[in-house]
Scaffold this active site. Structure first.
Site, PDB file in Angstrom:
ATOM      1  N   CYS A   8      73.344 -62.250 -66.627  1.00 37.17           N
ATOM      2  CA  CYS A   8      73.047 -62.447 -64.956  1.00 37.17           C
ATOM      3  C   CYS A   8      71.977 -61.295 -64.710  1.00 37.17           C
ATOM      4  O   CYS A   8      71.546 -61.259 -63.568  1.00 37.17           O
ATOM      5  CB  CYS A   8      74.347 -62.250 -64.437  1.00 37.17           C
ATOM      6  SG  CYS A   8      75.140 -63.670 -64.791  1.00 37.17           S
ATOM      7  N   HIS A  14      74.462 -68.095 -56.490  1.00 33.53           N
ATOM      8  CA  HIS A  14      73.946 -67.467 -57.802  1.00 33.53           C
ATOM      9  C   HIS A  14      73.268 -68.352 -58.829  1.00 33.53           C
ATOM     10  O   HIS A  14      74.009 -68.525 -59.886  1.00 33.53           O
ATOM     11  CB  HIS A  14      75.271 -66.716 -58.301  1.00 33.53           C
ATOM     12  CG  HIS A  14      75.266 -65.657 -59.774  1.00 33.53           C
ATOM     13  ND1 HIS A  14      73.912 -65.422 -59.784  1.00 33.53           N
ATOM     14  CD2 HIS A  14      75.982 -65.370 -60.479  1.00 33.53           C
ATOM     15  CE1 HIS A  14      74.133 -64.374 -61.100  1.00 33.53           C
ATOM     16  NE2 HIS A  14      75.371 -64.480 -61.560  1.00 33.53           N
TER      17      HIS A  14
END
Lengths: 400, 137
Positions: free
Chosen positions: A82, A347
């Site tokens: 991430c 996201h």
């Protein structure tokens, strides 16, 4: 001392479902937008760093070049969980600091709409003979038999562990963090979800992994973000308009997790974030008290709480008190995730580490519209990916 | 007696089932998976050491939504076994936040995953709450 680096142009696409756009379309939109914002052509760029996690083997950077300009410059395709977007940005920054070029482009893109649960695969059917395999000598897949490998449960435990250590947490407390971010998202037209949700709605929604219900989890969606970065000397040769809107990268830090006794059991997202924050504050010569806004990695509501502490926005153990004080709401002393955060903005993994920088830049430039944090001068953007990698950028408004 | 095989190679079966860690001979760091060298200090020697069967629940989650094929709900947690952190399911307890609390004492227990085609039974492990007045065991 290497020269300072600035964000010259930056752009993010609308986050959400883009069934008609492929990865390259989204990356192109972000890159072309960033170049236009910077007011420089592609042939001025000396390095391209491109992040895409799920398709890491496909070379998104070169695919992008074929749409926006094959200028022969070096391309770094990066994948770092991430923190992929932050890693791409930092790669371009490092190239400038190393003196290899004076202008770079960083792009992060992901297609994640409808992706479902991340971190865990379907359990294979067992048949035949129990046979140990892998580094645990396991006779079958361990997800669900020896704890959980799926992200909602992993980060749920991260928040619960904090509660065990310091007290004060509850299902409702975590849900109220989510309530804040969903409230913030109503002012962000680029967020995937912009619906205000009541505490009752959040707590009453589908439970994924206690205490995280569905709206307390980051939203899987499509999106891209890109930034043009420039060195000090090259910036000084640009127009006044460009210099005025440039945002200083006061710190760019990437860390991994140092060994801690229990990090192999439950990922330790704390130590590397704390280390990154400490380095970033030192590089930038600012402290947490100087920040006007923070975009931190609220992949789950339970994660936001611990990062208040890890980023030293409060005293050690004081994250619950900080939230209870109202400081992290947009009208509070230290607004956190005024974009709506990953829980509502969404996201799209590799885009996130540039999109959060975009959000901070909007405020520092005074261009954030309805959600502008007045007078913002310094902001921090944080991402963390499991494995682990943590990126922190501190940004400052141009003095001009 | 039915032949048995542990779910993972760090579960030791027998009269007193327990977990076993690889402990770095140089710095004492403990690992449950096969390691090429120590992540803490870089040394490459390891001893097998038993891990305490009793512990304290340091973190948990109640998983209600999991990957296909993974039965829900289940309770996943981190147990502090006298200084060694262990990842495990919390079993023999109602999977709700009234019955599972942070800091509660738990102990190792084992359970059958069933036999394979040769009749060998796989045995898994979890931690169950310790009942002060008369337990389940």
């Amino acid at each position: 001392m290497s020269e300072a680096v600035w964000i010259l142009g930056i752009h993010m696409t609308k986050f959400g479902k883009h069934p008609d756009l492929d990865l390259v379309d989204l990356a192109s939109e972000a890159a072309i937008g960033a170049l236009a914002d910077a007011d420089v052509p592609m042939n001025r760029i000396g390095v391209l760093a491109a992040g895409n996690l799920l398709g890491a083997a496909q070379g998104i950077g070169q695919q992008l070049q074929k749409q926006i300009g094959q200028t022969g410059i070096p391309v770094y395709n990066v994948a770092n969980a991430c923190a992929t977007g932050a890693t791409a940005l930092r790669t371009a920054i490092m190239a400038i600091k190393a003196g290899e070029c004076d202008m770079g482009l960083a792009v992060g893109v992901e297609k994640l709409a409808g992706a479902g649960l991340l971190g865990a695969g379907a359990r294979p059917s067992t048949s035949g003979t129990w046979t140990p395999s892998g580094r645990f000598g396991a006779v079958t897949a361990l997800d669900g038999l020896v704890g959980t490998e799926a992200m909602p449960g992993v980060f749920a435990q991260v928040g619960m562990e904090y509660g065990h250590r310091y007290g004060g947490t509850s299902f409702e407390l975590f849900a109220r963090i989510s309530e804040k971010n969903h409230a913030h998202s109503t002012l962000n037209p680029l967020a995937a979800y912009t619906k205000r949700m009541t505490l009752e709605q959040i707590m009453g929604d589908v439970m994924i992994a206690y205490p995280n219900t569905r709206p307390m989890c980051s939203a899987n969606c499509d999106g891209a973000a890109a930034a043009v970065v420039v060195g000090d000397s090259a910036l000084s040769a640009l127009s006044l308009a460009q210099r005025r809107r440039a945002v200083k990268v006061s710190a760019s830090v990437l860390t991994t997790d140092p060994w801690e006794p229990s990090c192999q059991v439950l990922p330790d997202v704390n130590t590397l974030t704390r280390n990154a924050a400490r380095q970033a504050y030192e590089q930038a010569g600012v402290g947490p008290q100087d920040l006007d806004l923070v975009e931190l990695h609220d992949c789950f509501a339970t994660a936001e709480l611990v990062h208040y502490d890890n980023l030293m926005l409060c005293e050690e153990g004081g994250a619950v008190d900080l939230f209870e004080s109202g400081a992290t709401w947009r009208d509070g002393a230290l607004p956190v995730n005024v974009s709506g955060g990953l829980e509502s903005k969404g996201h799209p993994i590799a885009a996130t580490g540039i999109a959060n920088v975009w959000e901070v830049c909007q405020h520092l430039r005074g261009e954030a519209g309805d959600r502008q944090i007045d007078g913002a001068r310094v902001g921090l953007a944080h991402v963390i990916g499991l494995g682990s990698a943590c990126g922190v950028h501190i940004l400052e408004r141009a003095a001009a | 007696m039915t032949a048995q095989i542990p779910l993972v190679d760090y579960l030791v079966l027998g009269d007193e089932p327990h977990l076993e860690a690889s402990e770095c001979t140089s710095c004492g760091a403990r690992f449950f998976d096969r390691r090429n060298a120590c992540a803490a200090c870089g040394a490459s020697g390891f001893d097998r050491v038993p891990v305490a069967r009793d512990g304290e629940l340091r973190a948990f989650t109640i998983v209600s939504f999991a990957a296909p094929g993974v039965p829900v709900p289940f309770v996943a947690g981190v147990v502090d076994c006298k200084g060694t952190a262990v990842r495990a399911n919390i079993v023999n307890v109602e999977p709700d936040s009234q019955h599972i609390t942070l800091g509660m004492p738990v102990r190792l227990t084992t359970w059958s995953l069933g036999p394979d085609e040769q009749g060998t039974e796989a045995v898994g492990f979890g931690f169950e709450p310790v009942r002060v007045n008369g337990g389940r065991r």
